[in-house]
Design a protein around this motif. Structure first.
Motif, PDB file in Angstrom:
ATOM      1  N   HIS A  18       0.812  -1.214   0.000  1.00 57.97           N
ATOM      2  CA  HIS A  18       0.000   0.000   0.000  1.00 57.97           C
ATOM      3  C   HIS A  18       0.848   1.269   0.000  1.00 57.97           C
ATOM      4  O   HIS A  18       0.515   2.244  -0.665  1.00 57.97           O
ATOM      5  N   VAL A  25       0.407   7.021  -6.448  1.00 61.37           N
ATOM      6  CA  VAL A  25      -0.764   7.914  -6.499  1.00 61.37           C
ATOM      7  C   VAL A  25      -0.311   9.366  -6.363  1.00 61.37           C
ATOM      8  O   VAL A  25      -0.700  10.232  -7.159  1.00 61.37           O
ATOM      9  N   GLU A  26       0.524   9.621  -5.389  1.00 58.02           N
ATOM     10  CA  GLU A  26       0.992  10.996  -5.154  1.00 58.02           C
ATOM     11  C   GLU A  26       1.719  11.558  -6.379  1.00 58.02           C
ATOM     12  O   GLU A  26       1.582  12.725  -6.707  1.00 58.02           O
ATOM     13  N   GLN A  29      -1.370  11.610  -9.524  1.00 53.90           N
ATOM     14  CA  GLN A  29      -2.760  12.062  -9.400  1.00 53.90           C
ATOM     15  C   GLN A  29      -3.002  13.436 -10.049  1.00 53.90           C
ATOM     16  O   GLN A  29      -4.079  13.675 -10.593  1.00 53.90           O
ATOM     17  N   GLN A  51     -10.184   9.317  -8.897  1.00 52.31           N
ATOM     18  CA  GLN A  51     -10.268   8.284  -7.842  1.00 52.31           C
ATOM     19  C   GLN A  51     -10.515   6.912  -8.447  1.00 52.31           C
ATOM     20  O   GLN A  51      -9.834   5.943  -8.145  1.00 52.31           O
ATOM     21  N   PHE A  54      -7.514   5.343 -10.188  1.00 53.08           N
ATOM     22  CA  PHE A  54      -6.496   4.738  -9.322  1.00 53.08           C
ATOM     23  C   PHE A  54      -6.997   3.452  -8.670  1.00 53.08           C
ATOM     24  O   PHE A  54      -6.218   2.531  -8.446  1.00 53.08           O
ATOM     25  N   ILE A  55      -8.284   3.392  -8.392  1.00 56.68           N
ATOM     26  CA  ILE A  55      -8.846   2.146  -7.831  1.00 56.68           C
ATOM     27  C   ILE A  55      -8.705   1.040  -8.880  1.00 56.68           C
ATOM     28  O   ILE A  55      -8.298  -0.072  -8.581  1.00 56.68           O
ATOM     29  N   TRP A  58      -5.115  -0.033  -9.195  1.00 52.54           N
ATOM     30  CA  TRP A  58      -4.733  -0.908  -8.077  1.00 52.54           C
ATOM     31  C   TRP A  58      -5.244  -2.337  -8.310  1.00 52.54           C
ATOM     32  O   TRP A  58      -4.510  -3.296  -8.139  1.00 52.54           O
TER      33      TRP A  58
ATOM     34  N   THR B  70      -3.699  16.042  -1.027  1.00 56.76           N
ATOM     35  CA  THR B  70      -3.596  15.169   0.158  1.00 56.76           C
ATOM     36  C   THR B  70      -4.928  14.460   0.398  1.00 56.76           C
ATOM     37  O   THR B  70      -4.968  13.262   0.701  1.00 56.76           O
ATOM     38  N   ARG B  71      -6.007  15.234   0.256  1.00 52.41           N
ATOM     39  CA  ARG B  71      -7.343  14.661   0.466  1.00 52.41           C
ATOM     40  C   ARG B  71      -7.630  13.569  -0.574  1.00 52.41           C
ATOM     41  O   ARG B  71      -8.171  12.520  -0.259  1.00 52.41           O
ATOM     42  N   MET B  72      -7.234  13.868  -1.801  1.00 52.83           N
ATOM     43  CA  MET B  72      -7.442  12.904  -2.887  1.00 52.83           C
ATOM     44  C   MET B  72      -6.680  11.608  -2.604  1.00 52.83           C
ATOM     45  O   MET B  72      -7.242  10.513  -2.701  1.00 52.83           O
ATOM     46  N   THR B  73      -5.409  11.733  -2.213  1.00 54.54           N
ATOM     47  CA  THR B  73      -4.604  10.537  -1.912  1.00 54.54           C
ATOM     48  C   THR B  73      -5.259   9.744  -0.782  1.00 54.54           C
ATOM     49  O   THR B  73      -5.368   8.512  -0.859  1.00 54.54           O
ATOM     50  N   LYS B  75      -8.390   9.686   0.157  1.00 52.47           N
ATOM     51  CA  LYS B  75      -9.639   9.046  -0.313  1.00 52.47           C
ATOM     52  C   LYS B  75      -9.335   7.765  -1.076  1.00 52.47           C
ATOM     53  O   LYS B  75      -9.986   6.738  -0.882  1.00 52.47           O
ATOM     54  N   ILE B  76      -8.348   7.846  -1.979  1.00 48.86           N
ATOM     55  CA  ILE B  76      -7.988   6.672  -2.794  1.00 48.86           C
ATOM     56  C   ILE B  76      -7.464   5.555  -1.900  1.00 48.86           C
ATOM     57  O   ILE B  76      -7.901   4.403  -1.996  1.00 48.86           O
ATOM     58  N   MET B  77      -6.560   5.918  -0.994  1.00 51.67           N
ATOM     59  CA  MET B  77      -5.950   4.890  -0.138  1.00 51.67           C
ATOM     60  C   MET B  77      -6.981   4.276   0.814  1.00 51.67           C
ATOM     61  O   MET B  77      -6.926   3.083   1.088  1.00 51.67           O
ATOM     62  N   ARG B  79     -10.116   3.817   0.185  1.00 53.51           N
ATOM     63  CA  ARG B  79     -10.927   2.871  -0.588  1.00 53.51           C
ATOM     64  C   ARG B  79     -10.155   1.595  -0.879  1.00 53.51           C
ATOM     65  O   ARG B  79     -10.719   0.509  -0.911  1.00 53.51           O
ATOM     66  N   ILE B  80      -8.873   1.729  -1.098  1.00 53.60           N
ATOM     67  CA  ILE B  80      -8.047   0.546  -1.390  1.00 53.60           C
ATOM     68  C   ILE B  80      -7.901  -0.335  -0.153  1.00 53.60           C
ATOM     69  O   ILE B  80      -7.990  -1.560  -0.243  1.00 53.60           O
ATOM     70  N   LYS B  81      -7.711   0.308   0.978  1.00 55.88           N
ATOM     71  CA  LYS B  81      -7.484  -0.453   2.215  1.00 55.88           C
ATOM     72  C   LYS B  81      -8.763  -1.063   2.770  1.00 55.88           C
ATOM     73  O   LYS B  81      -8.721  -2.027   3.518  1.00 55.88           O
ATOM     74  N   GLU B  84     -13.289  -5.585   1.100  1.00 59.03           N
ATOM     75  CA  GLU B  84     -14.506  -5.741   0.301  1.00 59.03           C
ATOM     76  C   GLU B  84     -15.388  -6.814   0.913  1.00 59.03           C
ATOM     77  O   GLU B  84     -14.895  -7.856   1.334  1.00 59.03           O
TER      78      GLU B  84
END
Lengths: 189, 194
Positions: A18, A25-26, A29, A51, A54-55, A58, B70-73, B75-77, B79-81, B84
């Protein structure tokens, strides 16, 4: 886009790291958002698509082949996501309401000044590009706004060189006509 | 000699090529440049196209900046973490490349055959099923469906078979009249046998 250590980060991300993916991502993006904005012309929609891109990246990380540039792969994902989004019924309904000639926000700004600044010009061009077919829009945005070489446009869009050039030709003709029409309308105001 | 060839380019060709100016080879660009030296309308068109290209070029230099990276990163992380919860997430489908053309064409082919199979089955006409009586026609091997309970009830009562009952269930969506007549005849024959 930082080049140093990126292949290592990608390899780590492929193995499910992760932290490494966060670095990817950084690094990307900002560019992903800019591309999405050029397709959609809307800040929040472009953020959502970034978003989603990137999902998707991943989830498909394991399929990534190092011989393809990560940016090319990301371009492909964003292009497909944005085109699918634009094709959706909801978006079609919205598009019917948006007409460059009657787009009040753009026209109001234009009438305030004798000429458009570059940012407003981008908005007008993006709105005009949304009225093109998907293939024309893809060719136009990737080639003219993203300034990618024709070969990379082919790789991202899945079109061959002849198809890219043909779509580019029609796209540029339509954009040219649209800009002429737009200028005629705004100068009347 | 080459210069003469450049001059022979006509205006229609020029108009077609000028739109794709940036994609032309150096040789093709030179052809256009030579043409506009001798053709005023094309020179005007060249200026107009160049102006439009410059507008697009200026717009292309504008890059939309993400307001809160920063907020975007995050949000993405997030959702990944996030684990499911779908039942299918327990299975690994990564071997299926759903974006692949083969998968798309394969699915399309399966769908086509399923629709074709359904159509063929429909054409075969009605079948014998539980609770109904399948009566084979004399000239046709296709059975005709009659509601057995209802049909026998009428027979037991000794009533004459109503017209409506004769016609009932004797229709086929593809060959109505033919099957209907044959079906009624068959029902009558069956009644007489009983």
């Amino acid at each position: 886009m930082p080049a140093t250590g990126e292949p290592d980060l990608i390899e780590l991300a492929k193995s499910g790291d992760h932290h490494a993916f966060q670095k990817v991502v950084e690094a990307h993006q900002g560019f992903a958002y800019a591309v999405a904005f050029r397709f959609l012309g809307n800040r929040s929609e472009a953020e959502d698509m970034t978003q989603e891109a990137f999902i998707k990246l991943w989830r498909n990380m394991r399929k990534y082949r190092p011989e393809v540039k990560l940016s090319t792969w990301l371009y492909k994902i964003i292009t497909n996501l944005c085109l699918d989004f634009l094709k959706s019924t909801h978006r079609k309904q919205q598009l019917k309401q948006i007409d460059v000639e009657s787009n009040s926000s753009i026209v109001d700004k234009a009438s305030e000044e004798s000429h458009l600044d570059d940012r407003e010009m981008l908005k007008v061009i993006v709105e005009l590009a949304k009225q093109l077919t998907s293939k024309q829009q893809t060719a136009f945005i990737l080639r003219d706004l993203e300034s990618l070489p024709v070969e990379e446009v082919c790789e991202i869009s899945g079109m061959n060189t002849v198809q890219v050039k043909s779509n580019l030709y029609h796209a540029r003709m339509n954009i040219r006509e649209g800009l002429t029409r737009y200028y005629r309308e705004t100068t009347k105001l | 000699m080459k210069q003469q060839n450049y001059k022979t380019m006509n205006c229609q060709e020029f108009e077609r090529q000028i739109i794709l100016f940036t994609e032309l080879s150096e040789d093709e660009k030179l052809k256009l440049e030579v043409h506009i030296q001798n053709c005023a309308p094309c020179k005007e068109l060249f200026a107009s196209v160049t102006y439009t290209n410059s507008l697009i070029g200026r717009a292309a230099k504008i890059s939309q900046v993400l307001q809160d990276p920063t907020r975007m990163t995050r949000k993405i992380m997030d959702r990944i973490k996030k684990p499911e919860h779908h039942w299918w997430s327990r299975f690994d489908f990564s071997f299926l490349d759903l974006d692949s053309q083969y998968i798309k064409y394969g699915m399309a082919t399966i769908s086509f055959f399923m629709i074709a199979f359904y159509g063929v089955e429909q054409m075969k006409g009605p079948y014998k099923v539980n609770g109904v009586l399948g009566l084979p026609l004399q000239n046709n091997s296709r059975p005709v469906i009659v509601i057995k309970k209802e049909f026998l009830k009428e027979l037991r009562k000794g009533k004459a078979i109503a017209k409506s009952l004769l016609k009932k269930n004797c229709v086929s969506p593809f060959n109505i009249n033919k099957v209907n007549t044959a079906c009624i005849k068959q029902k009558m024959a069956y009644y007489k046998e009983i």
